[in-house]
Motif scaffolding. Structure first.
Motif, mmCIF file in Angstrom:
data_model
loop_
_atom_site.group_PDB
_atom_site.id
_atom_site.type_symbol
_atom_site.label_atom_id
_atom_site.label_comp_id
_atom_site.label_asym_id
_atom_site.label_seq_id
_atom_site.Cartn_x
_atom_site.Cartn_y
_atom_site.Cartn_z
ATOM 1 N N SER A 81 0.833 -1.200 0.000
ATOM 2 C CA SER A 81 0.000 0.000 0.000
ATOM 3 C C SER A 81 0.869 1.251 0.000
ATOM 4 O O SER A 81 2.062 1.197 0.304
ATOM 5 N N ALA A 128 -3.923 3.890 -1.189
ATOM 6 C CA ALA A 128 -4.226 2.827 -2.140
ATOM 7 C C ALA A 128 -3.540 1.541 -1.709
ATOM 8 O O ALA A 128 -2.468 1.589 -1.107
ATOM 9 N N THR A 162 -7.341 -4.107 -5.998
ATOM 10 C CA THR A 162 -6.918 -2.779 -5.557
ATOM 11 C C THR A 162 -8.045 -2.065 -4.824
ATOM 12 O O THR A 162 -9.231 -2.366 -5.012
ATOM 13 N N SER A 163 -7.656 -1.125 -4.000
ATOM 14 C CA SER A 163 -8.620 -0.262 -3.333
ATOM 15 C C SER A 163 -8.002 1.114 -3.182
ATOM 16 O O SER A 163 -6.774 1.247 -3.104
ATOM 17 N N TYR A 164 -8.866 2.128 -3.136
ATOM 18 C CA TYR A 164 -8.411 3.510 -3.089
ATOM 19 C C TYR A 164 -9.275 4.320 -2.120
ATOM 20 O O TYR A 164 -10.473 4.063 -1.978
ATOM 21 N N ALA A 192 -11.431 7.516 -1.370
ATOM 22 C CA ALA A 192 -12.357 8.166 -2.301
ATOM 23 C C ALA A 192 -11.737 9.387 -2.991
ATOM 24 O O ALA A 192 -11.984 9.639 -4.170
ATOM 25 N N SER A 193 -10.924 10.125 -2.277
ATOM 26 C CA SER A 193 -10.399 11.380 -2.806
ATOM 27 C C SER A 193 -9.424 11.202 -3.976
ATOM 28 O O SER A 193 -9.138 12.169 -4.682
ATOM 29 N N LYS A 196 -9.677 8.334 -6.201
ATOM 30 C CA LYS A 196 -10.245 7.435 -7.209
ATOM 31 C C LYS A 196 -10.349 8.148 -8.550
ATOM 32 O O LYS A 196 -10.812 9.286 -8.632
ATOM 33 N N GLY A 197 -9.914 7.465 -9.586
ATOM 34 C CA GLY A 197 -9.948 8.046 -10.917
ATOM 35 C C GLY A 197 -8.724 8.872 -11.253
ATOM 36 O O GLY A 197 -8.514 9.245 -12.408
ATOM 37 N N ARG A 198 -7.903 9.169 -10.237
ATOM 38 C CA ARG A 198 -6.696 9.969 -10.478
ATOM 39 C C ARG A 198 -5.418 9.176 -10.208
ATOM 40 O O ARG A 198 -4.415 9.376 -10.890
ATOM 41 N N THR A 236 -3.382 5.427 -9.581
ATOM 42 C CA THR A 236 -3.408 4.009 -9.905
ATOM 43 C C THR A 236 -2.244 3.316 -9.206
ATOM 44 O O THR A 236 -1.092 3.725 -9.365
#
Length: 128
Positions: free
Chosen positions: A35, A49, A57-59, A61-62, A64-66, A68
């Motif tokens: 992580s 992450a 994988t997990s992220y 919320a702030s 997510k989408g940005r 990886t």
């Protein structure tokens, strides 16, 4: 033992990208998940992450989408690709290796469920 050596970090303008690699060495076969955490000034450390041995994988919320997270088990590497960076992403980032479901061979070496290893922090500064 497990050693984690991060690299990357630095100063970037808002909207830019950075990549944070982290190299693991030692008894890496005992690692269950890797992580990235971060700690901003005057805030608690938070999990950014994670990726487990199966690739799940997990992220937070702030990001997510940005952001990886990816892991190359054969090369003992985990990387965090950070895109569309925001000033709020400014923090010291820490690489983490977590152990769970420790197998007998690792247990015999002294490892146990819930064990964590940390790399040195690397500073990421995002300017507005």
């Amino acid at each position: 033992q497990v050693q984690l050596v991060p690299s990357g970090g630095g100063l970037v303008q808002a909207g830019g990208s950075l990549r944070l690699p982290c190299a693991a060495s030692g008894d890496t076969m005992c690692i269950s998940a890797m992580s990235w955490y971060r700690q901003a000034p005057r805030k608690e450390r938070e999990l950014v992450a994670s990726v487990d041995n199966g690739g799940a994988t997990s992220y937070v919320a702030s990001v997510k989408g940005r952001f990886t997270i990816s892991r190359d088990i054969a090369k003992n590497m985990v990387s965090l690709q950070m895109n569309s960076l925001e000033p709020e992403d400014t923090a010291v980032y820490y690489c983490n290796a977590h152990l769970t479901g420790v197998q007998a061979a690792c247990s015999a070496m002294g490892y146990y469920d819930g064990m964590d290893f940390w790399g040195k922090g690397t500073l990421v500064t995002v300017s507005s």
